[in-house]
Design a protein around this motif. Structure first.
Motif, PDB file in Angstrom:
ATOM      1  N   THR A   7      41.847  48.205  15.231  1.00  0.00           N
ATOM      2  CA  THR A   7      40.635  48.037  15.331  1.00  0.00           C
ATOM      3  C   THR A   7      40.019  48.183  16.739  1.00  0.00           C
ATOM      4  O   THR A   7      38.845  48.719  16.747  1.00  0.00           O
ATOM      5  N   ALA A   8      40.474  47.545  17.538  1.00  0.00           N
ATOM      6  CA  ALA A   8      39.886  47.762  18.966  1.00  0.00           C
ATOM      7  C   ALA A   8      39.905  49.189  19.176  1.00  0.00           C
ATOM      8  O   ALA A   8      38.971  49.690  20.154  1.00  0.00           O
ATOM      9  N   GLU A   9      40.942  49.996  19.088  1.00  0.00           N
ATOM     10  CA  GLU A   9      40.798  51.640  19.244  1.00  0.00           C
ATOM     11  C   GLU A   9      39.573  52.211  18.479  1.00  0.00           C
ATOM     12  O   GLU A   9      39.150  53.077  18.921  1.00  0.00           O
ATOM     13  N   HIS A  10      39.343  51.923  17.093  1.00  0.00           N
ATOM     14  CA  HIS A  10      38.342  52.283  16.390  1.00  0.00           C
ATOM     15  C   HIS A  10      37.011  51.914  17.120  1.00  0.00           C
ATOM     16  O   HIS A  10      36.203  52.601  17.203  1.00  0.00           O
ATOM     17  N   ILE A  11      36.872  50.713  17.451  1.00  0.00           N
ATOM     18  CA  ILE A  11      35.526  50.230  18.416  1.00  0.00           C
ATOM     19  C   ILE A  11      35.376  51.327  19.519  1.00  0.00           C
ATOM     20  O   ILE A  11      34.290  51.753  19.717  1.00  0.00           O
ATOM     21  N   LEU A  12      36.327  51.348  20.275  1.00  0.00           N
ATOM     22  CA  LEU A  12      36.332  52.177  21.602  1.00  0.00           C
ATOM     23  C   LEU A  12      36.235  53.707  21.212  1.00  0.00           C
ATOM     24  O   LEU A  12      35.188  54.361  21.820  1.00  0.00           O
ATOM     25  N   SER A  13      36.892  54.013  20.321  1.00  0.00           N
ATOM     26  CA  SER A  13      36.447  55.680  19.810  1.00  0.00           C
ATOM     27  C   SER A  13      35.071  55.975  19.440  1.00  0.00           C
ATOM     28  O   SER A  13      34.543  56.748  19.663  1.00  0.00           O
ATOM     29  N   SER A  14      34.758  55.010  18.652  1.00  0.00           N
ATOM     30  CA  SER A  14      33.345  55.081  18.294  1.00  0.00           C
ATOM     31  C   SER A  14      32.236  54.934  19.019  1.00  0.00           C
ATOM     32  O   SER A  14      31.447  55.710  19.366  1.00  0.00           O
ATOM     33  N   ALA A  15      32.455  54.366  20.150  1.00  0.00           N
ATOM     34  CA  ALA A  15      31.779  54.130  21.358  1.00  0.00           C
ATOM     35  C   ALA A  15      31.906  55.104  22.126  1.00  0.00           C
ATOM     36  O   ALA A  15      30.802  55.703  22.729  1.00  0.00           O
ATOM     37  N   ARG A  16      32.948  55.961  22.317  1.00  0.00           N
ATOM     38  CA  ARG A  16      33.189  57.090  23.105  1.00  0.00           C
ATOM     39  C   ARG A  16      32.332  58.159  22.469  1.00  0.00           C
ATOM     40  O   ARG A  16      31.731  58.956  23.127  1.00  0.00           O
ATOM     41  N   ARG A  17      32.316  58.133  21.337  1.00  0.00           N
ATOM     42  CA  ARG A  17      31.495  59.395  20.524  1.00  0.00           C
ATOM     43  C   ARG A  17      30.108  59.052  20.700  1.00  0.00           C
ATOM     44  O   ARG A  17      29.311  60.185  20.963  1.00  0.00           O
ATOM     45  N   SER A  18      29.592  57.750  20.657  1.00  0.00           N
ATOM     46  CA  SER A  18      28.179  57.730  20.908  1.00  0.00           C
ATOM     47  C   SER A  18      27.847  58.021  22.206  1.00  0.00           C
ATOM     48  O   SER A  18      26.625  58.373  22.450  1.00  0.00           O
ATOM     49  N   SER A  42      36.998  38.660  18.992  1.00  0.00           N
ATOM     50  CA  SER A  42      35.876  37.922  18.393  1.00  0.00           C
ATOM     51  C   SER A  42      35.284  38.623  17.442  1.00  0.00           C
ATOM     52  O   SER A  42      34.842  38.219  16.386  1.00  0.00           O
ATOM     53  N   LEU A  43      35.041  39.925  17.886  1.00  0.00           N
ATOM     54  CA  LEU A  43      34.286  40.750  16.923  1.00  0.00           C
ATOM     55  C   LEU A  43      35.215  41.223  15.708  1.00  0.00           C
ATOM     56  O   LEU A  43      34.490  41.121  14.563  1.00  0.00           O
ATOM     57  N   PHE A  44      36.533  41.199  15.880  1.00  0.00           N
ATOM     58  CA  PHE A  44      37.181  41.536  14.513  1.00  0.00           C
ATOM     59  C   PHE A  44      37.157  40.111  13.703  1.00  0.00           C
ATOM     60  O   PHE A  44      37.140  40.253  12.306  1.00  0.00           O
ATOM     61  N   ASP A  45      37.289  38.797  14.248  1.00  0.00           N
ATOM     62  CA  ASP A  45      37.204  37.914  13.424  1.00  0.00           C
ATOM     63  C   ASP A  45      35.903  37.518  12.646  1.00  0.00           C
ATOM     64  O   ASP A  45      35.804  37.138  11.551  1.00  0.00           O
ATOM     65  N   LEU A  46      34.655  37.948  13.465  1.00  0.00           N
ATOM     66  CA  LEU A  46      33.551  37.963  12.836  1.00  0.00           C
ATOM     67  C   LEU A  46      33.510  39.203  11.574  1.00  0.00           C
ATOM     68  O   LEU A  46      32.856  38.786  10.430  1.00  0.00           O
ATOM     69  N   ALA A  47      33.921  40.144  11.802  1.00  0.00           N
ATOM     70  CA  ALA A  47      34.143  41.125  10.794  1.00  0.00           C
ATOM     71  C   ALA A  47      35.095  40.707   9.506  1.00  0.00           C
ATOM     72  O   ALA A  47      34.398  41.013   8.296  1.00  0.00           O
ATOM     73  N   VAL A  48      36.111  40.020   9.844  1.00  0.00           N
ATOM     74  CA  VAL A  48      36.798  39.705   8.701  1.00  0.00           C
ATOM     75  C   VAL A  48      35.917  38.444   7.778  1.00  0.00           C
ATOM     76  O   VAL A  48      35.764  38.586   6.609  1.00  0.00           O
ATOM     77  N   ASP A  49      35.163  37.538   8.643  1.00  0.00           N
ATOM     78  CA  ASP A  49      34.480  36.504   8.031  1.00  0.00           C
ATOM     79  C   ASP A  49      33.362  37.378   7.178  1.00  0.00           C
ATOM     80  O   ASP A  49      33.182  36.925   6.117  1.00  0.00           O
ATOM     81  N   ILE A  50      32.592  38.371   7.642  1.00  0.00           N
ATOM     82  CA  ILE A  50      31.638  38.947   7.011  1.00  0.00           C
ATOM     83  C   ILE A  50      32.324  39.682   5.629  1.00  0.00           C
ATOM     84  O   ILE A  50      31.516  39.767   4.611  1.00  0.00           O
ATOM     85  N   SER A  51      33.102  40.254   5.848  1.00  0.00           N
ATOM     86  CA  SER A  51      33.927  41.033   4.700  1.00  0.00           C
ATOM     87  C   SER A  51      34.377  39.991   3.527  1.00  0.00           C
ATOM     88  O   SER A  51      34.226  40.515   2.440  1.00  0.00           O
ATOM     89  N   ARG A  52      34.690  39.002   3.789  1.00  0.00           N
ATOM     90  CA  ARG A  52      34.564  37.955   2.763  1.00  0.00           C
ATOM     91  C   ARG A  52      33.669  37.476   2.280  1.00  0.00           C
ATOM     92  O   ARG A  52      33.560  37.171   1.036  1.00  0.00           O
ATOM     93  N   LYS A  53      32.427  37.398   2.794  1.00  0.00           N
ATOM     94  CA  LYS A  53      31.101  36.801   2.294  1.00  0.00           C
ATOM     95  C   LYS A  53      30.453  38.044   1.488  1.00  0.00           C
ATOM     96  O   LYS A  53      29.704  38.076   0.559  1.00  0.00           O
ATOM     97  N   PHE A  54      30.534  39.393   2.153  1.00  0.00           N
ATOM     98  CA  PHE A  54      30.032  40.674   1.492  1.00  0.00           C
ATOM     99  C   PHE A  54      30.924  41.561   1.407  1.00  0.00           C
ATOM    100  O   PHE A  54      31.349  42.455   1.785  1.00  0.00           O
ATOM    101  N   ASP A  55      31.408  41.427  -0.164  1.00  0.00           N
ATOM    102  CA  ASP A  55      32.459  42.406  -0.503  1.00  0.00           C
ATOM    103  C   ASP A  55      32.313  43.790  -0.955  1.00  0.00           C
ATOM    104  O   ASP A  55      32.900  44.827  -0.903  1.00  0.00           O
ATOM    105  N   LYS A  56      30.767  44.180  -0.568  1.00  0.00           N
ATOM    106  CA  LYS A  56      30.438  45.536  -1.045  1.00  0.00           C
ATOM    107  C   LYS A  56      30.488  46.408   0.389  1.00  0.00           C
ATOM    108  O   LYS A  56      30.076  47.584   0.259  1.00  0.00           O
TER     109      LYS A  56
END
Length: 129
Positions: A7-18, A42-56
Motif C-alpha cells: 500500500t505504501a508503495e502504491h501511494i508513493l508511485s501514484s504520487a510520483r506519477r501525479s 495511519s492512512l492505511f488504517d483509515l482506508a480499512v475503516d472506510i472500506s468497512r463502512k462503504f463497501d461500494k
C-alpha cells in the motif's frame, strides 16, 4: 505488514506519477503525500475503516487520502465564513423551451454570491452509485 508495504508503495508511485505532470498544483499534490511510515500506516488504517463502512468504494485508499486532508470547521468559523444557500430554488423557467433551472428568490445585486460552489473531489465514481 506486507499489505501495508504494498500500500505504501502504491501511494508513493501514484504520487510520483501525479508530480510528473505539468501542473500549477504540484505543491498541493506534494503536500498530500505521507511523509513518514507512521503517516502511511495511519492512512492505511483509515482506508480499512472506510472500506468497512462503504463497501461500494473501489479505492478506499484514495478516499482516505482525500478525507484525511479535509479540514473540520467549528461553528464559529462557519458563522464567520459561511454563505446563505437560500437564494435560489429549482423550478421551471419562465423562458420558453428553457426547462428547469435555478431561479432566484430575491433581487440579486451585481457581484453578489448567488450560490457558492465548493469543490469536493470524489475520486471514486462508484461512491456515487
Amino acid at each position: 505488514q506486507k499489505l501495508k508495504e504494498v500500500t505504501a508503495e502504491h501511494i508513493l508511485s501514484s504520487a510520483r506519477r501525479s508530480l510528473q505532470m505539468e501542473s500549477p498544483r504540484k505543491e498541493r499534490i506534494a503536500s498530500l503525500i505521507p511523509k513518514t511510515l507512521d503517516e502511511v500506516n495511519s492512512l492505511f488504517d483509515l482506508a480499512v475503516d472506510i472500506s468497512r463502512k462503504f463497501d461500494k468504494l473501489s479505492n478506499p485508499l484514495t478516499f482516505a487520502l482525500a478525507k484525511g486532508n479535509i479540514n473540520s470547521r467549528d461553528t464559529t468559523w462557519i458563522v464567520s465564513n459561511g454563505h446563505c444557500l437560500d437564494n435560489i430554488y429549482i423550478s421551471k423557467s419562465s423562458l420558453p423551451f428553457a426547462g428547469f433551472g435555478a431561479i432566484s428568490k430575491r433581487l440579486m445585486r451585481s457581484g453578489n454570491i448567488i450560490a457558492p460552489m465548493p469543490l469536493l473531489h470524489i475520486s471514486d465514481q462508484n461512491f456515487l452509485a
